[in-house]
Write a protein that holds these residues in place. Structure first.
Motif, PDB file in Angstrom:
ATOM      1  N   PHE A 118       0.825  -1.205   0.000  1.00 46.19           N
ATOM      2  CA  PHE A 118       0.000   0.000   0.000  1.00 46.19           C
ATOM      3  C   PHE A 118       0.865   1.263   0.000  1.00 46.19           C
ATOM      4  N   TYR A 119       1.838   1.323   0.906  1.00 41.47           N
ATOM      5  CA  TYR A 119       2.670   2.525   0.994  1.00 41.47           C
ATOM      6  C   TYR A 119       3.614   2.662  -0.194  1.00 41.47           C
ATOM      7  N   ALA A 120       4.033   1.559  -0.786  1.00 42.51           N
ATOM      8  CA  ALA A 120       4.907   1.619  -1.957  1.00 42.51           C
ATOM      9  C   ALA A 120       4.152   2.091  -3.196  1.00 42.51           C
ATOM     10  N   THR A 121       2.880   1.739  -3.304  1.00 43.42           N
ATOM     11  CA  THR A 121       2.130   2.060  -4.514  1.00 43.42           C
ATOM     12  C   THR A 121       1.217   3.282  -4.380  1.00 43.42           C
ATOM     13  N   ARG A 122       0.791   3.587  -3.176  1.00 42.80           N
ATOM     14  CA  ARG A 122      -0.176   4.685  -3.011  1.00 42.80           C
ATOM     15  C   ARG A 122       0.370   5.874  -2.231  1.00 42.80           C
TER      16      ARG A 122
END
Length: 197
Positions: A118-122
């Motif tokens: 989640f944090y890597a993509t968003r």
């Protein structure tokens, strides 16, 4: 007038500007900013963990892709079309999927975690909510472009994703190699006929 002002500073007006522990509002806001930055750094760290994990998964996918291309070359083919999604099924600890209400969702993250992804993509500004379902297609979509970039670096004549699919096609050899091979075969057959063979 001075006496009233002095009492005003010590009285209710002063306590209204201070919080319960004696910190003024502006100082509290500075603390909030620092806490928020700390949370974002922690989220960035989790995102970096996913990128490291993703890189290993992409390396494994690329090895499988090279194997499929090698098999095609051994069968005298000059191109191969491989489904990225199918490749991922053979990668140990790749996120797995389940079907829920006709939708593919991530079931297990292998050696990763949903919040890492989640944090890597968003990004890190919005907090991950544990238990939020993640579409398996989103995971694949976030990776396939990077996979194609890596595959293109292998020196193929052409390497691209087929639009609207998980398929990646790679071509090697000369662009007209099939036509040249066909032409040689036809020439040999014609030559044999002219030579009376």
């Amino acid at each position: 007038w001075l006496k009233g002002s002095s009492q005003e500073r010590k009285g209710p007006g002063r306590s209204a500007r201070m919080s319960d522990n004696g910190v003024c509002f502006a100082e509290r806001l500075t603390q909030v900013v620092a806490e928020s930055r700390h949370k974002c750094r922690g989220r960035e760290h989790m995102g970096e963990k996913w990128l490291e994990r993703e890189s290993k998964l992409l390396d494994a996918a690329l090895d499988l892709f090279k194997l499929r291309c090698t098999r095609a070359a051994e069968q005298q083919q000059c191109e191969a079309t491989v489904s990225f999604e199918v490749l991922t099924r053979d990668i140990p600890n790749f996120p797995t999927r389940i079907v829920k209400d006709s939708t593919y969702l991530v079931d297990s993250w292998g050696e990763g975690a949903a919040e890492w992804w989640f944090y890597a993509t968003r990004g890190t500004t919005v907090a991950w909510v544990p238990g939020t379902p993640v579409l398996f297609a989103e995971v694949l979509e976030a990776m396939i472009g990077k996979f194609v970039d890596r595959a293109q670096s292998l020196g193929f004549r052409a390497c691209l994703r087929e639009a609207g699919t998980w398929k990646v096609t790679a071509a090697w050899g000369l662009p007209d190699e099939k036509a040249a091979k066909r032409s040689r075969t036809e020439s040999e057959a014609t030559g044999d006929a002219h030579n009376g063979r």
